[in-house]
Scaffold this motif. Structure first.
Motif, PDB file in Angstrom:
ATOM      1  N   GLU A 121       0.802  -1.226   0.000  1.00 15.78           N
ATOM      2  CA  GLU A 121       0.000   0.000   0.000  1.00 15.78           C
ATOM      3  C   GLU A 121       0.835   1.277   0.000  1.00 15.78           C
ATOM      4  O   GLU A 121       0.288   2.369  -0.178  1.00 15.78           O
ATOM      5  N   GLY A 122       2.148   1.148   0.205  1.00 10.51           N
ATOM      6  CA  GLY A 122       2.969   2.353   0.268  1.00 10.51           C
ATOM      7  C   GLY A 122       4.382   2.102  -0.213  1.00 10.51           C
ATOM      8  O   GLY A 122       4.916   1.002  -0.059  1.00 10.51           O
ATOM      9  N   VAL A 123       4.985   3.138  -0.806  1.00 12.87           N
ATOM     10  CA  VAL A 123       6.364   3.063  -1.283  1.00 12.87           C
ATOM     11  C   VAL A 123       7.096   4.302  -0.781  1.00 12.87           C
ATOM     12  O   VAL A 123       6.697   5.431  -1.096  1.00 12.87           O
ATOM     13  N   PHE A 124       8.152   4.089   0.000  1.00 12.63           N
ATOM     14  CA  PHE A 124       8.960   5.188   0.527  1.00 12.63           C
ATOM     15  C   PHE A 124      10.286   5.219  -0.235  1.00 12.63           C
ATOM     16  O   PHE A 124      11.045   4.246  -0.221  1.00 12.63           O
ATOM     17  N   VAL A 125      10.552   6.337  -0.919  1.00 14.89           N
ATOM     18  CA  VAL A 125      11.732   6.470  -1.779  1.00 14.89           C
ATOM     19  C   VAL A 125      12.865   7.115  -0.994  1.00 14.89           C
ATOM     20  O   VAL A 125      12.733   8.225  -0.482  1.00 14.89           O
ATOM     21  N   GLN A 126      13.999   6.412  -0.900  1.00 14.71           N
ATOM     22  CA  GLN A 126      15.159   6.881  -0.141  1.00 14.71           C
ATOM     23  C   GLN A 126      16.432   6.527  -0.918  1.00 14.71           C
ATOM     24  O   GLN A 126      17.226   5.687  -0.492  1.00 14.71           O
ATOM     25  N   ILE A 127      16.635   7.183  -2.059  1.00 16.43           N
ATOM     26  CA  ILE A 127      17.736   6.776  -2.944  1.00 16.43           C
ATOM     27  C   ILE A 127      18.745   7.899  -3.167  1.00 16.43           C
ATOM     28  O   ILE A 127      19.414   7.943  -4.205  1.00 16.43           O
ATOM     29  N   GLY A 128      18.898   8.766  -2.213  1.00 16.53           N
ATOM     30  CA  GLY A 128      19.957   9.762  -2.319  1.00 16.53           C
ATOM     31  C   GLY A 128      19.487  11.114  -2.805  1.00 16.53           C
ATOM     32  O   GLY A 128      18.286  11.412  -2.812  1.00 16.53           O
ATOM     33  N   LEU A 129      20.450  11.929  -3.212  1.00 15.30           N
ATOM     34  CA  LEU A 129      20.202  13.344  -3.480  1.00 15.30           C
ATOM     35  C   LEU A 129      20.593  13.725  -4.909  1.00 15.30           C
ATOM     36  O   LEU A 129      21.432  13.085  -5.528  1.00 15.30           O
ATOM     37  N   VAL A 130      19.961  14.802  -5.394  1.00 16.47           N
ATOM     38  CA  VAL A 130      20.331  15.400  -6.676  1.00 16.47           C
ATOM     39  C   VAL A 130      20.503  16.902  -6.443  1.00 16.47           C
ATOM     40  O   VAL A 130      19.690  17.523  -5.760  1.00 16.47           O
TER      41      VAL A 130
END
Length: 530
Positions: A443-452
């Motif tokens: 039911e949920g997706v938390f995106v934690q893949i760094g910075l731009v």
């Protein structure tokens, strides 16, 4: 509910009330209503300027209205208990209703009072959300200063059925007239800008009349604040133009590696940065996004920064500290389901997924920390990492692997976020070793893949950028253009950390100081030649 120390502090605040206020509650027979009654009785018992009644007829129970006794049109409503991060918001609403002046500029109050129209706001918050108080306080201030503005501030945990029905999956979530208005952290100026069609033109006109600065800092995060303080202390006329003062720090929860401070939180640190900057004669222009850099044509000349609203600022030296933002996955479904299951802040939005299945994308420190936090709230966590191993500190990996409601997939490339048209129902990933695709229901997706880095606006300039879009700097924080320096997460400096950004900001400021005292202004050169 409130310990003795907190009651004493609250009593001291309530002594600042200048006029009587009324608390009118609408209660049911549930435990939350009983707690609300207890809280309001405590508040009214601490000041003879506060009265509480329990005969309200609002449909949301528990809820209570805070209003001036002399003017029932100026009021704000809390639904549920505003404790946790929102206790300060409650205290401020009480003070503002009682005539205590807010710490905002008078032109902001004037803009609120001059808004033409009727605005009915509803806003959902969670008690663990560190981004919510700014929005809660902004709407409360607006409602208490314009009778044509109503604001109902709703603690989502107390109204779970309503949250489910309206598909609120990220906070703060603001509705206007029953329709979605905004999601995420917003300052009062941002809300006013969305309501007041002339706000941009007014800001541009105000900026256009400013004299050139000796040092102009672009960005208001730790690097920008540090740079501005250092140049102001040198006696230079300094300005800060920031899209959002505080920068990414505002979206950071626990900070435990800021040397000499064992623990703090992002919003608190941002407020301290703002307070420190305020100690000096620094012209802070918040909510201003840079659009174009026009370097000086000769040594000692004025550099120009054009803003999105069309106004421009000039300075002998510029420090670029625009920071970075969370990197997007860039897969189908991510944008479509943002705030409808796709989230970026586990601290803010995690409580909305209690008992549900979620995924965390990213196996660095941020991703593993998010998975650990969520595992204590949600039903199940699936961590998906592109690399063939997790990259987080070993102590974090050990903690995550000790939790029995967590699955970990490495060498897994997320290819799509799936949904039913209204909210997330799963994600698809490809096994990078076998090429096989897998579907996970959640039911949920938390995106934690760094910075731009926030440097897109510089790509058409002559400033040198790295292949990753970072501003290339040397050991003195100098860029490829004389008189223009850079600091913080937007640059090629390794290790994106708050404490490093502050040090780099100080270095860039000192380099700007050195540049200015060694470079004769172009107009003085021309005068001497004549």
């Amino acid at each position: 509910m409130l310990d003795a120390n907190l009651k004493q502090q609250l009593q001291q605040y309530l002594a600042m009330l200048r006029e009587p206020i009324e608390l009118v509650a609408s209660l049911g027979d549930d435990p939350k209503s009983a707690e609300t009654r207890e809280l309001l009785n405590v508040i009214s018992g601490l000041s003879d300027k506060v009265t509480a009644s329990f005969d309200g007829t609002a449909s949301r129970k528990p809820s209570f209205v805070i209003r001036r006794a002399s003017d029932h049109g100026a009021a704000v409503t809390f639904a549920g208990l505003p404790l946790g991060h929102e206790f300060t918001s409650l205290v401020l609403a009480l003070l503002w209703a009682g005539g205590h002046p807010p710490k905002v500029e008078q032109d902001v109050i004037d803009q609120i009072r001059e808004l033409d129209g009727d605005f009915d706001f509803e806003m959902y918050f969670s008690l663990s959300c560190h981004n919510c108080p700014d929005v809660v306080q902004a709407l409360a201030l607006m409602a208490l200063n314009n009778p044509r503005i109503s604001a109902t501030l709703i603690e989502g945990g107390a109204f779970k059925d309503e949250v489910e029905e309206r598909k609120v999956m990220a906070v703060p979530a603001v509705f206007l007239g029953g329709e979605p208005f905004a999601n995420g952290r917003m300052e009062i100026a941002e809300i006013l800008a969305k309501l007041d069609s002339n706000a941009g033109a007014k800001a541009a006109e105000k900026i256009a009349g400013k004299e050139p600065f000796e040092v102009l800092v672009i960005g208001g995060g730790p690097a920008g604040a540090s740079a501005a303080i250092y140049t102001a202390r040198k006696g230079f006329r300094t300005g800060i133009a920031a899209e959002r003062f505080g920068g990414q720090v505002l979206d950071t929860m626990g900070i435990e590696n800021f040397v000499s401070v064992p623990y703090t939180e992002g919003p608190k640190l941002a407020a301290q940065l703002e307070q420190h900057v305020g100690e000096y004669d620094i012209d802070v222009m918040n909510l201003q996004q840079a659009a174009k850099l026009v370097p000086a044509t000769q040594p000692g000349g004025l550099h120009e920064v054009v803003l999105e609203n069309g106004a421009s600022l000039k300075a002998r030296s510029v420090v670029l500290s625009t920071g970075a933002r969370w990197r997007n996955l860039g897969v189908p479904g991510e944008f479509e389901y943002r705030t409808r299951g796709v989230a970026y802040c586990p601290h803010c939005d995690g409580p909305l997924f209690k008992g549900k299945r979620v995924a965390v994308i990213g196996g660095g420190n941020s991703g593993v920390e998010a998975a650990i936090d969520l595992a204590n709230i949600v039903g199940h966590v699936t961590l998906v990492e592109f690399d063939n191993q997790l990259r987080a500190d070993q102590v974090l990996q050990d903690k995550l692997r000790s939790m029995d409601n967590v699955d970990i997939f490495v060498s897994a490339q997320t290819t799509e976020v799936t949904g039913d048209g209204e909210q997330v129902t799963g994600l698809t990933y490809k096994d990078r070793e076998t090429g096989e695709e897998h579907q996970i229901e959640l039911e949920g997706v938390f995106v934690q893949i760094g910075l731009v880095p926030n440097t897109e606006w510089l790509k058409d300039s002559s400033l040198e950028l790295s292949p990753r879009g970072e501003i290339v700097i040397d050991e003195r924080a100098a860029t490829s253009i004389p008189g223009i320096f850079a600091a913080g997460d937007a640059t090629t400096v390794p290790y994106k950390q708050i404490i490093i950004a502050m040090g780099e900001g100080a270095k860039a400021a000192l380099s700007a100081f050195d540049y200015i005292i060694r470079t004769q202004p172009a107009d003085e050169v021309a005068t001497a030649a004549a």
